[in-house]
Design a protein around this motif. Structure first.
Motif, short mmCIF file in Angstrom:
data_model
loop_
_atom_site.label_atom_id
_atom_site.label_comp_id
_atom_site.label_asym_id
_atom_site.label_seq_id
_atom_site.Cartn_x
_atom_site.Cartn_y
_atom_site.Cartn_z
N GLU A 1 0.76 -0.89 0.02
CA GLU A 1 -0.08 -0.10 0.05
C GLU A 1 0.97 1.28 -0.03
O GLU A 1 0.31 2.28 -0.62
CB GLU A 1 -0.95 -0.17 1.24
CG GLU A 1 -1.88 0.99 1.12
CD GLU A 1 -2.96 1.03 2.05
OE1 GLU A 1 -3.56 1.91 2.64
OE2 GLU A 1 -3.00 -0.26 2.70
N SER B 1 -4.36 -0.11 6.87
CA SER B 1 -4.42 0.79 6.07
C SER B 1 -3.39 1.68 6.24
O SER B 1 -3.22 2.51 7.33
CB SER B 1 -5.68 1.57 5.97
OG SER B 1 -5.83 2.73 5.36
N GLN C 1 -3.32 4.90 4.93
CA GLN C 1 -4.02 6.08 5.06
C GLN C 1 -4.54 6.46 6.48
O GLN C 1 -4.41 7.33 7.00
CB GLN C 1 -5.15 6.18 4.20
CG GLN C 1 -4.71 6.22 2.66
CD GLN C 1 -5.76 6.64 1.62
OE1 GLN C 1 -6.97 6.18 2.03
NE2 GLN C 1 -5.52 7.23 0.67
N GLN D 1 -1.35 7.13 8.79
CA GLN D 1 -1.03 8.42 8.39
C GLN D 1 -1.92 9.62 9.06
O GLN D 1 -1.49 10.57 9.52
CB GLN D 1 -1.04 8.88 6.91
CG GLN D 1 0.07 8.04 6.29
CD GLN D 1 0.03 8.57 4.76
OE1 GLN D 1 -0.20 9.59 4.25
NE2 GLN D 1 0.88 7.60 3.89
N SER D 2 -3.36 9.39 9.07
CA SER D 2 -4.20 10.08 9.64
C SER D 2 -3.87 10.33 11.20
O SER D 2 -3.99 11.21 11.94
CB SER D 2 -5.61 9.79 9.79
OG SER D 2 -5.94 9.59 8.15
#
Length: 281
Positions: A100, A214, A216, A219-220
């Protein structure tokens, strides 16, 4: 003499790769009922059971495992024959695995190139943890994969060997008096293993604030300042920054971004995708 339509073999390979009739049906642009019917017909023609069907999973039987390389070889030969008879156009199906971390920057370039320059290639893509993708390569349910592993695998094509870095929210102040909150991928991730190993070796306390498959989501959490994470040089988003130098965190090792492929060689379509991956990285 029994003749088997290649659509049955492609359906078998899709179900074996996806381990799901519904996902295989979506990939093949047919209904789940049609996919299930094709597998039943194939099993009836061969008088074998190819899959063990569980509620949440589909597993190859011994006969199914034996059939995998044979079915793949027939489909590969078929696609090679069609491609050569039609001229120079490369034709065939390729199952690609990609970690990913590299999906967003690499995938759009790859798909655009395949669509415009190689429309005869049917590309099926799986995104996941590098460790799991490598297992699928070994099981021959994927043809090619871009993975990040601690060391190069035999016969792999090395794309880069960047150093791993601690990353966090640029303006956030992380106190040293409490365990470091980490946002990590699940077990099997090389980045996770490197972080845990180095922190443990230096007796630096930490806790798992977030575990997610994930990138993402990770990162969040880091962007919100609730955790720090580990990324490879060259993949750190602009919104995040390296914090290792100012935080007293331990140095991390290098990792190896590499292309790996299934044994017994690739088809012309597979070789084309592998070469395009090198160009798109």
């Amino acid at each position: 003499m029994l003749d088997i339509d290649t659509k049955f073999l492609r359906s078998f390979l899709s179900v074996a790769s996806e381990r799901s009739f519904s996902k295989a049906a979506n990939r093949s642009a047919c209904s789940q009922a049609t996919m299930s019917q094709r597998i039943r017909q194939l099993e009836q023609m061969l008088d074998v059971t190819l899959f063990q069907r569980a509620y949440h999973d589909v597993i190859l039987t011994t006969a199914g495992i034996e059939m995998m390389p044979l079915a793949q070889a027939i489909v590969d030969k078929h696609d090679t024959l069609v491609g050569r008879m039609r001229g120079s156009q490369v034709i065939g199906s390729v199952r690609l695995g990609i970690a990913e971390d590299y999906v967003l920057p690499m995938l759009s370039r790859l798909l655009t190139t395949v669509q415009t320059s190689h429309p005869g290639i049917e590309l099926s893509i799986v995104s996941g943890l590098s460790h799991h993708l490598a297992q699928q390569i070994d099981a021959r349910t994927l043809d090619v994969a871009v993975v990040t592993l601690p060391t190069p695998r035999r016969n792999s094509h090395i794309l880069s060997e960047p150093r791993l870095r601690w990353v966090g929210q640029p303006d956030h102040q992380y106190p040293h008096a409490r365990p470091w909150p980490l946002a990590l991928f699940p077990e099997g991730c090389a980045f996770r293993a490197a972080a845990v190993t180095q922190l443990t070796a230096q007796a630096i306390p930490f806790r798992e604030a977030l575990v997610s498959s994930s990138g993402q989501v990770i990162q969040s959490a880091v962007l919100a300042g609730t955790a720090v994470s580990v990324m490879a040089e060259g993949t750190i988003p602009n919104a995040l920054s390296e914090i290792q130098k100012i935080a007293g965190l331990p140095n991390l090792p290098k990792t190896c971004i590499q292309i790996i492929e299934r044994g017994r060689g690739l088809t012309q379509a597979g070789q084309t995708i592998r070469n395009l991956l090198i160009q798109c990285f």
